[in-house]
Design a protein around this motif. Sequence first.
Motif, PDB file in Angstrom:
ATOM      1  N   SER A 112       0.858  -1.186   0.000  1.00 30.46           N
ATOM      2  CA  SER A 112       0.000   0.000   0.000  1.00 30.46           C
ATOM      3  C   SER A 112       0.891   1.232   0.000  1.00 30.46           C
ATOM      4  O   SER A 112       1.992   1.211   0.557  1.00 30.46           O
ATOM      5  CB  SER A 112      -0.883   0.027   1.255  1.00 30.46           C
ATOM      6  OG  SER A 112      -1.803  -1.030   1.235  1.00 30.46           O
ATOM      7  N   PRO A 113       0.421   2.319  -0.608  1.00 31.62           N
ATOM      8  CA  PRO A 113       1.236   3.529  -0.654  1.00 31.62           C
ATOM      9  C   PRO A 113       1.378   4.169   0.727  1.00 31.62           C
ATOM     10  O   PRO A 113       0.454   4.152   1.527  1.00 31.62           O
ATOM     11  CB  PRO A 113       0.477   4.449  -1.607  1.00 31.62           C
ATOM     12  CG  PRO A 113      -0.928   3.960  -1.575  1.00 31.62           C
ATOM     13  CD  PRO A 113      -0.866   2.492  -1.295  1.00 31.62           C
ATOM     14  N   LYS A 114       2.558   4.726   0.953  1.00 25.27           N
ATOM     15  CA  LYS A 114       2.840   5.504   2.163  1.00 25.27           C
ATOM     16  C   LYS A 114       2.554   6.974   1.859  1.00 25.27           C
ATOM     17  O   LYS A 114       2.463   7.373   0.686  1.00 25.27           O
ATOM     18  CB  LYS A 114       4.310   5.369   2.556  1.00 25.27           C
ATOM     19  CG  LYS A 114       4.705   4.000   3.061  1.00 25.27           C
ATOM     20  CD  LYS A 114       6.187   4.014   3.441  1.00 25.27           C
ATOM     21  CE  LYS A 114       6.626   2.728   4.069  1.00 25.27           C
ATOM     22  NZ  LYS A 114       8.049   2.765   4.479  1.00 25.27           N
TER      23      LYS A 114
ATOM     24  N   LEU B 292     -13.876 -12.658   0.646  1.00 25.26           N
ATOM     25  CA  LEU B 292     -13.784 -13.191   2.001  1.00 25.26           C
ATOM     26  C   LEU B 292     -12.343 -13.109   2.509  1.00 25.26           C
ATOM     27  O   LEU B 292     -11.415 -13.511   1.796  1.00 25.26           O
ATOM     28  CB  LEU B 292     -14.264 -14.648   1.999  1.00 25.26           C
ATOM     29  CG  LEU B 292     -14.392 -15.339   3.343  1.00 25.26           C
ATOM     30  CD1 LEU B 292     -15.430 -14.627   4.220  1.00 25.26           C
ATOM     31  CD2 LEU B 292     -14.797 -16.798   3.137  1.00 25.26           C
ATOM     32  N   HIS B 293     -12.145 -12.557   3.686  1.00 29.11           N
ATOM     33  CA  HIS B 293     -10.829 -12.396   4.328  1.00 29.11           C
ATOM     34  C   HIS B 293      -9.829 -11.629   3.462  1.00 29.11           C
ATOM     35  O   HIS B 293      -8.724 -12.097   3.209  1.00 29.11           O
ATOM     36  CB  HIS B 293     -10.240 -13.754   4.715  1.00 29.11           C
ATOM     37  CG  HIS B 293     -11.134 -14.597   5.540  1.00 29.11           C
ATOM     38  ND1 HIS B 293     -11.492 -14.270   6.830  1.00 29.11           N
ATOM     39  CD2 HIS B 293     -11.767 -15.758   5.256  1.00 29.11           C
ATOM     40  CE1 HIS B 293     -12.305 -15.192   7.301  1.00 29.11           C
ATOM     41  NE2 HIS B 293     -12.492 -16.112   6.371  1.00 29.11           N
ATOM     42  N   PRO B 294     -10.181 -10.441   2.995  1.00 34.53           N
ATOM     43  CA  PRO B 294      -9.258  -9.703   2.117  1.00 34.53           C
ATOM     44  C   PRO B 294      -8.029  -9.208   2.875  1.00 34.53           C
ATOM     45  O   PRO B 294      -8.076  -8.944   4.080  1.00 34.53           O
ATOM     46  CB  PRO B 294     -10.105  -8.522   1.642  1.00 34.53           C
ATOM     47  CG  PRO B 294     -11.049  -8.287   2.782  1.00 34.53           C
ATOM     48  CD  PRO B 294     -11.379  -9.669   3.303  1.00 34.53           C
ATOM     49  N   ALA B 295      -6.938  -9.096   2.163  1.00 35.67           N
ATOM     50  CA  ALA B 295      -5.724  -8.499   2.720  1.00 35.67           C
ATOM     51  C   ALA B 295      -5.963  -7.006   2.922  1.00 35.67           C
ATOM     52  O   ALA B 295      -6.676  -6.381   2.132  1.00 35.67           O
ATOM     53  CB  ALA B 295      -4.556  -8.715   1.770  1.00 35.67           C
TER      54      ALA B 295
ATOM     55  N   TYR C 106      -1.171  -6.006  -5.168  1.00 32.76           N
ATOM     56  CA  TYR C 106      -0.413  -7.246  -5.103  1.00 32.76           C
ATOM     57  C   TYR C 106       0.468  -7.394  -6.347  1.00 32.76           C
ATOM     58  O   TYR C 106       0.213  -6.784  -7.387  1.00 32.76           O
ATOM     59  CB  TYR C 106      -1.326  -8.474  -4.989  1.00 32.76           C
ATOM     60  CG  TYR C 106      -2.161  -8.734  -6.225  1.00 32.76           C
ATOM     61  CD1 TYR C 106      -1.650  -9.470  -7.292  1.00 32.76           C
ATOM     62  CD2 TYR C 106      -3.454  -8.237  -6.341  1.00 32.76           C
ATOM     63  CE1 TYR C 106      -2.412  -9.696  -8.435  1.00 32.76           C
ATOM     64  CE2 TYR C 106      -4.212  -8.467  -7.474  1.00 32.76           C
ATOM     65  CZ  TYR C 106      -3.685  -9.195  -8.517  1.00 32.76           C
ATOM     66  OH  TYR C 106      -4.437  -9.410  -9.639  1.00 32.76           O
ATOM     67  N   ALA C 107       1.500  -8.224  -6.194  1.00 36.25           N
ATOM     68  CA  ALA C 107       2.345  -8.641  -7.317  1.00 36.25           C
ATOM     69  C   ALA C 107       2.746 -10.085  -7.062  1.00 36.25           C
ATOM     70  O   ALA C 107       3.054 -10.462  -5.925  1.00 36.25           O
ATOM     71  CB  ALA C 107       3.589  -7.765  -7.413  1.00 36.25           C
TER      72      ALA C 107
END
Length: 112
Positions: free
Chosen positions: A10-12, A55-58, A63-64
């Motif tokens: 995720s971007p900072k 269901l249960h997303p990060a 992603y890569a």
Amino acid sequence: MSYYLSELYSPKPAWLALSAQQRQQFFATIGAGMQQLADFGIEPIAFGEVASNKLHPAPQQFYAFWKFPNEEAADSLLAGIAATGWHDYFDTINAAGASSDMSAHLQQLASL
């Protein structure tokens, strides 16, 4: 045996603060290094945005997925990514390891 890497990121705030031109310059640097990956047997498999409605997303936004001929190639990519300054701009979680078939993986889990 193949080796795989799954990156979640995720971007900072530092990324969000860059101008469009600064972001393009950063990606141009990364793009220049991508040309050499095939020489090491490194295969980019897929890149995208994490589907938050599953269901249960990060909690990460993107992603890569990568495939390597061996662990050393994966370590080379991870070192290269770090050298670009990527981690200054993106919070990243890496999951890497050698592949196995379903039966061997279930045995790994059963042996815990």
